[in-house]
Structures are given as C-alpha cells and as structure tokens.
Design an enzyme around this catalytic site. Sequence first.
Site, PDB file in Angstrom:
ATOM      1  N   TRP A 148       0.870  -1.189   0.000  1.00 60.20           N
ATOM      2  CA  TRP A 148       0.000   0.000   0.000  1.00 60.20           C
ATOM      3  C   TRP A 148       0.900   1.231   0.000  1.00 60.20           C
ATOM      4  O   TRP A 148       1.883   1.285   0.738  1.00 60.20           O
ATOM      5  CB  TRP A 148      -0.899  -0.024   1.250  1.00 60.20           C
ATOM      6  CG  TRP A 148      -1.793   1.169   1.411  1.00 60.20           C
ATOM      7  CD1 TRP A 148      -2.581   1.736   0.454  1.00 60.20           C
ATOM      8  CD2 TRP A 148      -1.997   1.918   2.610  1.00 60.20           C
ATOM      9  NE1 TRP A 148      -3.272   2.801   0.998  1.00 60.20           N
ATOM     10  CE2 TRP A 148      -2.931   2.935   2.318  1.00 60.20           C
ATOM     11  CE3 TRP A 148      -1.492   1.833   3.919  1.00 60.20           C
ATOM     12  CZ2 TRP A 148      -3.364   3.858   3.257  1.00 60.20           C
ATOM     13  CZ3 TRP A 148      -1.922   2.742   4.866  1.00 60.20           C
ATOM     14  CH2 TRP A 148      -2.851   3.741   4.536  1.00 60.20           C
ATOM     15  N   ASP A 229      -2.150  -6.004   8.533  1.00 57.46           N
ATOM     16  CA  ASP A 229      -3.015  -4.915   8.094  1.00 57.46           C
ATOM     17  C   ASP A 229      -4.234  -5.573   7.458  1.00 57.46           C
ATOM     18  O   ASP A 229      -4.101  -6.284   6.450  1.00 57.46           O
ATOM     19  CB  ASP A 229      -2.258  -4.038   7.080  1.00 57.46           C
ATOM     20  CG  ASP A 229      -3.076  -2.825   6.663  1.00 57.46           C
ATOM     21  OD1 ASP A 229      -4.260  -2.746   7.006  1.00 57.46           O
ATOM     22  OD2 ASP A 229      -2.516  -1.948   5.967  1.00 57.46           O
ATOM     23  N   LYS A 264     -14.241   0.399   4.367  1.00 57.20           N
ATOM     24  CA  LYS A 264     -14.752  -0.283   3.178  1.00 57.20           C
ATOM     25  C   LYS A 264     -15.940  -1.168   3.523  1.00 57.20           C
ATOM     26  O   LYS A 264     -16.950  -1.136   2.840  1.00 57.20           O
ATOM     27  CB  LYS A 264     -13.676  -1.161   2.541  1.00 57.20           C
ATOM     28  CG  LYS A 264     -12.255  -0.744   2.776  1.00 57.20           C
ATOM     29  CD  LYS A 264     -11.781   0.329   1.838  1.00 57.20           C
ATOM     30  CE  LYS A 264     -10.412   0.802   2.297  1.00 57.20           C
ATOM     31  NZ  LYS A 264      -9.781   1.740   1.423  1.00 57.20           N
TER      32      LYS A 264
HETATM   33  C1  LMR Z   1      -6.460   2.880  -1.124  1.00 54.96           C
HETATM   34  O1  LMR Z   1      -5.476   2.145  -1.058  1.00 54.96           O
HETATM   35  O2  LMR Z   1      -6.837   3.420  -2.161  1.00 54.96           O
HETATM   36  C2  LMR Z   1      -7.301   3.106   0.109  1.00 54.96           C
HETATM   37  O3  LMR Z   1      -6.840   2.314   1.153  1.00 54.96           O
HETATM   38  C3  LMR Z   1      -7.421   4.531   0.460  1.00 54.96           C
HETATM   39  C4  LMR Z   1      -6.168   5.083   1.065  1.00 54.96           C
HETATM   40  O4  LMR Z   1      -6.232   5.557   2.193  1.00 54.96           O
HETATM   41  O5  LMR Z   1      -5.116   5.034   0.436  1.00 54.96           O
END
Ligand code: LMR
Length: 414
Positions: A148, A229, A264
């Site tokens: 992420w 996570d 979500k």
């Molecule tokens: C994403 O990865 O798009 C979501 O988890 C929103 C974010 O906070 O980045």
Amino acid sequence: MRRETLVTMSLLSTVEMAPKDPIFGLSEQFGLSTVPNKVNLCVGVYLDETGKLPLLNCVQAAEKLVLNESKARGYLPMDGLASYDAAVKGLVFGADSAVVSEGRVATVQAIGGTGGLKVGADFLYRMNAAGAASSGGQPKVLISDPSWENHRALFTNAGFVVETYPYYEAGRRGINAEAMFGALETTEAGTIVVLHACCHNPTGCELNADQWARVVDIVKSRGLVPFLDMAYQGFGEGIVEDGAVVNMFVAAGLDFLVSTSFSKSFALYGERVGALSVVCSSAGDASKVLSQLKIAIRTNYSNPPTHGASVVATVLNTPELRSMWEAELGNMRVRIKAMRLALANGLVAAGVTDDVSYITEQSGMFSYSGLSESQMKRLRDEFGVFGLDSGRICVAALNDGNIAHVCASIAAVM
Ligand code: LMR
C-alpha cells in the site's frame, strides 16, 4: 528594504511544495480532468452498480437508533467506545475466541485503519527504539514489494527504517512465495514485518493457506514481529474466511498487532472508524500494552470521535442489523467478483490477446493490471481512465455503464 529582508528570512518561505499523494493526489487530478466519460479507479472505494457510493441500509437503521438516543458528546475514553472495541474483538478474532476471553487482546478504537497503523507504529517505535539504539541499529520495518502506497511513508515518519521483502513478480503475474520466504528467513530478529491479512493492496494476489502456514513458522522461528493490516475483511471470500490468517497467528502463540478498518466494509470512509488490536502472551501484558497505546493516542489526537464507532457497534451488537450488514457486504463482494469477470471478458472482446485469467484470480478491491506508468498516464490523459501509476485499478468502481469504455481504453494502450 528592511521588510524585504524579513520576508526573505521567513521560516515558511523555505518550505518546498510536497509531492502529491500517489492515491489521493490522482483523485484530485480526476476531479479537474475534462476528458469526457472519465472513470475514477484510483482510490479503494466501492461504488455500486450505478456508480454511487452506497449508504448501507444497516448503517441508516443504526444511525436512526443512535440519533434517537440523542446522547450528549462527552470525550470518549482514549481507547474508544467500549462496546465498539468489544465488537471489533469479536469480529477479528471470532465470537468464541480464547485469546479474547482470557483478556490477552488489547484493542483500541483508531482513526481508520491508517490510524490503527500509526498508533501501532508509534507504540512499536517507543518499545523498539531503546533496544535498537543499544545495539547500534535503527528499528526496522519490512513491507511487501509492492505494498500500500502509504505504508512506507507512515512507518518512515514514525521513525523506522523501511525496507521490503519480495512479494509480487511481474513475469508470473503473481507472488514469488519462495523469494518471500527466503528473505524472511534471513531477517534479523525483532524486525517488524507488515503483512496484508487479506485482499493484498495493491496486487490482489493472496498467499494460499500452506504458504501462510510457512510465513507463520518463519516469523515464529526468526523472532520477527508481525503487524497485520486487515483493511478489507469481507471483500475477499467472506468475513470468517478473510480473518482466517489472524487466527493462524493466534494458534501459533505469537504476540502480534492487527490494524482493522470499517471504511470499506461499512462504506463509512469519511467516519474514520478503525482499530488496533495487540495480541499478548498474558492478560497482564495486555493491560500494560493498553496503557502504552493510550499514550500513543493521547499524544496524537487525544481520543477518538463518537459517531462512526457508535454506528458500527450498534450494527455489530444488534443481531438483526448484523445479518443485514453481512448480506450487504456479501452483495458488494459478489458484485466485485462479477466486475472482475466482466473486465476479463471485456478485455478479450476488445482485442487483448494476453492471458487475463489473473484478473479473476486476484482478490479484493484491486487488480494489478501490469500496465506501466506511461500506459497508466495515457489511460488518464487520453481516455479519462484514472488508475495508479503502479498499474493498480480499483475494480470495485467498475459497473455496466463504464466497463466497455475502460476495456476499450486499456486495450488501446496495451
Ligand atoms: C487505497 O489504497 O486506495 C485506500 O486504502 C485509500 C487510502 O487511504 O489510500
């Protein structure tokens, strides 16, 4: 003259423009784009078949109950609403969880899943920094390659050195599990390893149960610190199925952290309802950990807000609303899977000859399309189809009205 000198010397005049956020920055750009038929596949947000952000029926019903009570808004405890924290424990560890009934889990309400990660990162840094400093090193966090977009920045800002372990291999369009195991096997004891419990963000590629068992073994034998996570519980295969990894770490008798989010699964993005749970070896450890988490919270934002947590707690603790939520979450999950199939079929129909089976094998909101940064840029600039530079697209924002345009656009840049 004198004034000019003062202006030149001003502290703030040296501030540089920060880079745009790789996810929300592109979403801002989407808002400004004038390309017709534009489609926003940047942010991990579920949109319904009409392209709208849903307000779940279970949430509407719970909000009515909460508002009918018309409660005054005092400060919540630093660790949040007790009924919410209890509901999080039940959901994440299971209703009959022994670690929970033995008092070995410290759970705190957090400002979204990101807040859970940050509170955990601050807590771990405080715990880790002294030991690492005495050994001459700096506390380290490993994240998956790729991960992420915010993981690296968040842990770096908390003070950690952030490195990666191998995960996705473009040539396979999947995980290189052996490379991942090899890297973890040579990782120094005490290193924090961030693992996506389900619906890997950004790739959508999941380890299977045997591979997870191997990860758990390595983490245990090497003395690594797992930080799970889990922002997408219920978006992969189901609430229980997606939480199974958490229970593998419990069964192995490990101490670990897990951050969770209802952004979500309840479509409550703007309410920032998340949590951090820390599984400890004893109830005594858990109460000491809780006291430290409260310090991390107090020094970041003092205490969390009331509304979102009250709504989620009401849904999870009211059997009728809970069943309604499970059904609504199930519908979102089924629609995402249908859109994956439609995307794969649509690409073939648009003339793509590559194997597209990876799209339906991936799990959760995202598909790692394999497109390059320049292809993603073309998609945005020429076709108004907005995904991330990494090639990640949010399949949960596809619908019957935009899928043909998205498929034709991807086919055109391939
Ligand atoms: C994403 O990865 O798009 C979501 O988890 C929103 C974010 O906070 O980045």
